[in-house]
Design an enzyme around this catalytic site. Structure first.
Site, mmCIF file in Angstrom:
data_model
loop_
_atom_site.group_PDB
_atom_site.id
_atom_site.type_symbol
_atom_site.label_atom_id
_atom_site.label_comp_id
_atom_site.label_asym_id
_atom_site.label_seq_id
_atom_site.Cartn_x
_atom_site.Cartn_y
_atom_site.Cartn_z
ATOM 1 N N ASP A 38 0.874 -1.166 0.000
ATOM 2 C CA ASP A 38 0.000 0.000 0.000
ATOM 3 C C ASP A 38 0.917 1.224 0.000
ATOM 4 O OD1 ASP A 38 -2.076 2.042 0.894
ATOM 5 O OD2 ASP A 38 -3.265 0.238 1.170
ATOM 6 N N ASP A 61 3.517 2.186 -4.678
ATOM 7 C CA ASP A 61 2.536 2.886 -5.500
ATOM 8 C C ASP A 61 2.313 2.025 -6.736
ATOM 9 O OD1 ASP A 61 1.064 4.465 -7.210
ATOM 10 O OD2 ASP A 61 2.418 6.184 -7.144
ATOM 11 N N ASN A 84 -6.428 -5.076 -5.196
ATOM 12 C CA ASN A 84 -7.432 -4.383 -4.393
ATOM 13 C C ASN A 84 -7.200 -2.879 -4.325
ATOM 14 O OD1 ASN A 84 -9.529 -4.165 -2.114
ATOM 15 N ND2 ASN A 84 -7.654 -3.401 -1.136
ATOM 16 N N TYR A 153 -14.256 7.411 -11.104
ATOM 17 C CA TYR A 153 -14.324 6.171 -10.329
ATOM 18 C C TYR A 153 -15.214 5.142 -11.018
ATOM 19 C CZ TYR A 153 -14.851 2.994 -6.370
ATOM 20 O OH TYR A 153 -14.848 1.885 -5.571
ATOM 21 N N LYS A 157 -13.606 1.691 -12.657
ATOM 22 C CA LYS A 157 -14.024 0.368 -12.215
ATOM 23 C C LYS A 157 -14.642 -0.436 -13.367
ATOM 24 C CE LYS A 157 -12.653 0.366 -7.962
ATOM 25 N NZ LYS A 157 -11.469 -0.453 -7.598
#
Length: 248
Positions: A38, A61, A84, A153, A157
Site C-alpha cells: 500500500d 505505489d 485491491n 471512479y 471500475k
C-alpha cells in the site's frame, strides 16, 4: 468446502485497511505466504501487527510501473494476485466541468493502471508454473453508477472489469484464471465512513432498503469471495464478475 493455501505465495495490494487488510489476513489464516502493499505505511504496519507477523508488508505505489517490477523481483514468483488498491483518492463528486486532467488521471492510475502493471509483473512467473490466480476488486460502481457521483471512479471500475475479461481469455491457455469481485457499499475504511455519515439517517435507510438482505455487509464478506476465486474449487471459473452486495 475446504479452502487452504499452504505453499502459495499471495500478494494483496491496498492492504493498509478495509478489504485489502481483511483479504491479506484471511489468506494468512489459511496457510498462505502473504505479501501486502500500500502507499499507507502506518496502515500496513497495523495489518502486519494484526497478522502476528504472518503478513510481510512493503510500501508501493501500484501506478508506478518501474516500482511494481522492482517489487516483484524482491518477492519472487506470485501464485495469487489480488488487485485491491483503488478508491477515489480523496475526491468528492463534482460537476464534470470542474474535473481537472490530474483528478481524472489519479483515479485511473490506481484503479486501472495499477491492476494492469501488477498483473503484467506477476504473469511471467505464473506462466512458468502453468498456473495462477488474479482477482481484481472493482465495485458496484463499475456495473452501474457510483454513489459518490465521481465520474472517473465509475469509469475506472468499469474499465477494470473489461481488463478482467480480456486477461481471462489471454491467460487462460496458461492455466491462469482472472476474475473480479464487485463489492456493494461496505463501511470498511475512512472514505466509506465519511460517505456513510454524509448520507444522513434518511439516506442510510434508503440505501439499506435497496439491498435485498436489508443490511450492510463487511470486509470479511469480500474476503470470502476472494478466497473462493483463489481456491482450487474455482479452477474452471474465469472472466467472471461476482457482485457481493447483499442483493440488488
Amino acid at each position: 468446502m475446504d479452502i487452504a493455501f499452504s505453499g502459495k505465495a499471495v500478494l494483496v495490494t491496498g492492504a493498509a485497511h478495509g478489504f485489502g487488510r481483511a483479504i491479506a489476513l484471511a489468506f494468512a489464516a489459511n496457510g498462505a505466504k502473504v505479501f501486502a502493499c500500500d502507499v499507507n505505511a502506518e496502515g500496513l504496519a497495523e495489518t502486519e501487527r494484526l497478522s502476528d507477523g504472518a503478513v510481510s508488508v512493503f510500501t508501493l505505489d501500484v501506478g508506478d510501473c518501474a516500482a511494481v517490477r522492482a517489487a516483484i523481483e524482491r518477492t519472487g514468483p506470485i501464485d495469487i494476485l489480488v488487485n485491491n488498491a483503488g478508491g477515489v483518492r480523496g475526491q468528492v463528486g463534482r460537476p464534470i466541468e470542474d474535473i481537472s486532467e490530474s483528478d481524472w488521471q489519479a483515479i485511473f492510475d490506481v484503479n486501472v493502471s495499477g491492476a494492469f502493471f501488477m498483473s503484467q509483473a506477476v504473469v511471467p512467473g505464473m506462466k512458468a508454473k502453468g498456473a495462477g490466480r488474479i482477482i481484481n476488486i472493482s465495485s458496484g460502481a463499475g456495473l452501474g453508477i457510483s454513489l459518490t457521483g465521481i465520474q472517473a471512479y465509475a469509469s475506472a471500475k468499469a474499465a477494470q472489469i473489461g481488463l478482467t475479461r480480456q486477461l481471462a481469455h489471454e491467460l487462460g491457455p496458461f492455466g491462469i484464471t482472472v476474475n473480479n469481485v464487485a463489492p456493494g457499499f461496505v463501511r470498511s475504511n475512512p472514505t466509506t465512513e465519511r460517505q456513510w455519515h454524509a448520507m444522513g439517517e434518511e439516506g442510510q435507510q434508503k440505501l439499506i432498503q435497496n439491498i435485498a438482505m436489508k443490511r450492510l455487509g463487511s470486509a470479511d464478506d469480500i474476503a470470502n469471495a476472494v478466497m473462493f476465486f483463489a481456491s482450487e474449487q474455482a479452477g474452471w471459473i474465469s472472466g467472471q464478475v461476482l457482485s457481493v452486495d447483499g442483493g440488488k
